[in-house]
Each structure stands twice: as C-alpha cells, then as structure tokens.
Design a protein around this motif. Structure first.
Motif, short mmCIF file in Angstrom:
data_model
loop_
_atom_site.label_atom_id
_atom_site.label_comp_id
_atom_site.label_asym_id
_atom_site.label_seq_id
_atom_site.Cartn_x
_atom_site.Cartn_y
_atom_site.Cartn_z
N ALA A 80 0.60 -1.26 -0.29
CA ALA A 80 0.13 0.22 0.19
C ALA A 80 0.74 1.28 0.07
O ALA A 80 2.31 1.33 0.66
N ILE A 81 0.34 2.28 -0.61
CA ILE A 81 1.31 3.64 -0.23
C ILE A 81 0.85 4.56 0.33
O ILE A 81 -0.83 4.64 -0.18
N PRO A 82 1.82 4.59 1.42
CA PRO A 82 0.68 5.71 2.60
C PRO A 82 -0.36 6.66 2.47
O PRO A 82 0.77 7.58 1.29
N ARG A 83 -0.60 7.39 2.76
CA ARG A 83 -1.43 8.39 2.43
C ARG A 83 -0.78 10.07 3.44
O ARG A 83 -1.09 11.81 2.91
N PHE A 84 0.16 9.33 4.22
CA PHE A 84 0.12 10.82 5.38
C PHE A 84 1.84 11.07 4.62
O PHE A 84 2.43 10.23 3.77
N GLU A 85 2.07 12.29 4.91
CA GLU A 85 3.69 12.55 4.90
C GLU A 85 4.44 12.33 6.21
O GLU A 85 4.03 12.63 7.53
N ALA A 86 6.21 11.70 5.30
CA ALA A 86 6.70 11.79 6.83
C ALA A 86 8.19 11.07 6.25
O ALA A 86 8.31 10.90 5.00
N PRO A 87 9.06 11.46 7.29
CA PRO A 87 10.41 11.58 6.15
C PRO A 87 10.84 10.90 5.07
O PRO A 87 11.74 10.77 3.24
N PHE A 88 10.32 9.21 5.11
CA PHE A 88 11.07 8.19 4.22
C PHE A 88 9.16 8.40 2.98
O PHE A 88 9.54 7.21 2.65
N THR A 89 8.27 8.97 3.04
CA THR A 89 7.09 9.47 1.40
C THR A 89 7.85 9.92 0.61
O THR A 89 8.50 10.77 1.15
N PRO A 90 7.68 9.98 -0.09
CA PRO A 90 6.65 8.67 -0.74
C PRO A 90 6.69 7.71 -0.71
O PRO A 90 8.68 7.32 -1.28
N CYS A 91 6.36 6.25 -0.75
CA CYS A 91 7.57 4.74 -0.66
C CYS A 91 5.95 3.89 -0.57
O CYS A 91 4.75 3.97 -0.69
N VAL A 92 6.47 2.44 -0.53
CA VAL A 92 5.11 1.68 -0.02
C VAL A 92 5.42 0.59 0.58
O VAL A 92 6.93 0.16 0.59
N GLU A 93 4.79 0.62 1.34
CA GLU A 93 4.65 0.19 2.22
C GLU A 93 3.74 -1.72 2.35
O GLU A 93 3.56 -2.05 1.30
N ILE A 94 4.99 -2.49 2.72
CA ILE A 94 4.35 -3.91 3.01
C ILE A 94 3.76 -4.08 3.72
O ILE A 94 4.78 -3.75 5.38
N GLY A 95 2.37 -4.95 3.79
CA GLY A 95 1.78 -5.20 5.37
C GLY A 95 1.00 -6.16 5.77
O GLY A 95 0.97 -7.15 4.59
N TRP A 96 0.42 -6.64 6.87
CA TRP A 96 -0.39 -8.21 6.47
C TRP A 96 -1.53 -8.07 8.37
O TRP A 96 -0.90 -6.99 9.02
N ASP A 154 15.44 6.22 12.07
CA ASP A 154 14.13 6.06 11.31
C ASP A 154 12.95 6.29 12.03
O ASP A 154 11.58 6.92 10.93
N ASP A 155 12.84 5.98 13.04
CA ASP A 155 12.29 5.65 13.74
C ASP A 155 11.17 7.23 13.74
O ASP A 155 12.10 8.34 13.35
N PHE A 156 10.10 6.88 14.16
CA PHE A 156 8.99 8.35 13.43
C PHE A 156 8.18 8.40 14.11
O PHE A 156 7.28 7.48 14.97
N ASN A 157 7.24 10.03 14.51
CA ASN A 157 6.32 9.70 15.13
C ASN A 157 5.30 9.80 13.39
O ASN A 157 5.04 10.39 13.00
N HIS A 158 4.08 9.13 14.19
CA HIS A 158 2.87 9.04 13.04
C HIS A 158 2.43 10.25 12.79
O HIS A 158 1.30 10.89 13.95
N PRO A 159 1.95 11.41 12.01
CA PRO A 159 1.23 12.35 11.74
C PRO A 159 -0.27 12.18 12.05
O PRO A 159 -0.50 13.35 12.21
N GLY A 164 1.55 13.11 22.70
CA GLY A 164 1.16 12.20 22.87
C GLY A 164 0.83 11.26 23.53
O GLY A 164 0.02 10.26 24.58
N HIS A 165 0.06 10.87 22.49
CA HIS A 165 -0.28 9.68 22.28
C HIS A 165 0.10 8.59 22.21
O HIS A 165 1.60 8.47 21.53
N PRO A 166 -0.11 7.11 22.97
CA PRO A 166 0.68 6.48 23.57
C PRO A 166 1.79 5.39 21.79
O PRO A 166 2.22 4.76 22.25
N MET A 167 0.35 5.44 21.07
CA MET A 167 1.17 4.82 19.98
C MET A 167 1.32 5.71 19.10
O MET A 167 2.09 4.68 17.33
N ARG A 168 2.07 6.97 19.23
CA ARG A 168 2.39 8.08 18.32
C ARG A 168 3.94 7.46 17.47
O ARG A 168 4.39 7.08 16.65
N ARG A 169 5.15 7.17 18.56
CA ARG A 169 6.20 6.15 17.39
C ARG A 169 5.43 5.14 17.64
O ARG A 169 5.54 3.98 17.55
#
Ligand SMILES: CC(C)(COP(=O)(O)OP(=O)(O)OC[C@H]1O[C@@H](n2cnc3c(N)ncnc32)[C@H](O)[C@@H]1OP(=O)(O)O)[C@@H](O)C(=O)NCCC(=O)NCCS
Length: 180
Positions: A80-96, A154-159, A164-169
């Motif tokens: 999937a191509i993530p819809r958010f912007e981060a230092p590593f985007t644009p990119c293609v994600e592999i997921g399950w 490469d670790d990042f805060n999910h935009p 402060g959200h516990p799942m942001r990192r």
C-alpha cells in the motif's frame, strides 16, 4: 496482478463475502491491540473500498489472503502507498493482518515473501518499507524474518496521531532490492 499463489495461500482481489470475516477481525481487540482503535463494520467495509480503489489506481494492493486448503478468507497481506507524509514518503509499504486462529504458522511470512518478490521482480520497486509501534513484536518478527532492517534513526512520530498519544512513536523497517 490479480493473484499470487504460495504453498498454502492464495493472495487475491477482494470479494463481497470477505466483508463479514474482515469486519469481525477489525472489531477484535486481539487483532487490533497495536492500533489506536477498533473499526466498526462500516469502517471495515470502507477500508475494503479503499483497498480495492488502490488496486484499480496502482495495479497492486493489500491482497485478500485465502487458505488454499479450505478457501477460507483469513485477512490480508500486500502493498500500500501510505497517505500521510513522513521523512521516508513517498514509499510503498508491505503489510499484513491475519485472523488470530491462523497466527504462529508462518503464514504472514510466507505471504509477505511472495509479495516482496512481486514488488521487486514484477513492479520493479527498489525498496519496500514496513512500520508499526515498538510493542508489536509479532509484526516486527515478520519484518525481521523477511530480511528487513531497522535503523533507529528512521523511527518517527505517526503524523495522524496527536502529540502525547501512546501509539505515536513508530519503528520503520526497510527491505531493499536485491533481496539478501
Ligand atoms: C503480525 C501478524 C500478521 C503475524 O502473523 P503470523 O502468521 O502469526 O506470523 P508468522 O507466523 O509468519 O511469524 C510470527 C513470528 O512472531 C513470533 N511471535 C509470536 N508472538 C510473539 C511475541 N509475543 N513476541 C515476539 N515474537 C512473537 C512467532 O514466534 C514467529 O516468529 P518465529 O517464526 O521466529 O517463531 C499477526 O500477528 C497479526 O495479524 N497481528 C495483528 C495485526 C497487526 O498487528 N498487523 C501488523 C501491523 S504493522
């Protein structure tokens, strides 16, 4: 591509009958332990619409995973191509995301290996990434078994999550062509 076959899995486009079992998975706190919220049935159905629209637009996506032995739908494995912007985007994600009744049998890894080969050999991508919260050890183990590498820089805060959200990192893993 319409479908990818492995020893035990058929990775295929979505069908109407997948809506019920996928809705149950997305409402299951065990499956969604490492996500910010459970999905309602309507939200789950909207995510299938989004996945199918992604296939139409890009020619690849999060394939519905079916057990070849029984024909049962057990979740998704794909790209999937993530819809958010981060230092590593644009990119293609592999997921399950798989039904817990089928965890621990190597199915995510088996499907993801075939998806990674498709990404490199057919789609000619030079990299796929994957990300999750640090506590999602099962998913991180799948990333490691695929040969993905993790550089803590490469670790990042999910935009999409507020400060402060516990799942942001999030931890980011990369898999580059050629495969190791
Ligand atoms: C992540 C997920 C797809 C893994 O599916 P799976 O088919 O069980 O994966 P595999 O069997 O290929 O590999 C799982 C690995 O995690 C290991 N594992 C299981 N529980 C673990 C834990 N608590 N801590 C560390 N490793 C664990 C397994 O032992 C196995 O590794 P091994 O082969 O070296 O023994 C499945 O757990 C899932 O759907 N989780 C919920 C959705 C999700 O979080 N998706 C990922 C979002 S990034």
């Amino acid at each position: 591509m319409a479908a990818i076959e492995t020893e035990r899995l058929l990775l295929r486009r979505w069908r109407n009958e997948d809506s019920e079992p996928f809705g149950r998975m997305n409402g299951d706190p065990v499956v969604m332990e490492h996500f910010p919220a459970l999905l309602s049935k309507a939200e789950s159905d909207r995510s299938i619409d989004w996945i199918e629209a992604h296939f139409e637009r890009h020619g690849f996506g999060l394939w519905a995973a079916e057990l070849r032995a029984t024909g049962a739908f057990i979740g998704f494995i794909g790209l999937a191509i993530p819809r958010f912007e981060a230092p590593f985007t644009p990119c293609v994600e592999i997921g399950w995301r798989l039904d817990p009744a089928n965890w621990g049998r190597g199915l995510a890894t088996e499907g993801a290996q075939a998806v990674a080969r498709h990404a490199f050999d057919v789609l000619k991508l030079d990299e796929v990434v994957s990300f999750t919260i640090p506590a999602n050890l099962r998913s991180r183990r799948v990333m490691e078994k695929l040969g993905m590498t993790h550089d803590p820089r490469d670790d990042f805060n999910h935009p999409n999550l507020p400060p402060g959200h516990p799942m942001r990192r999030h931890v980011l893993y990369r898999l580059k062509y050629p495969l190791p």
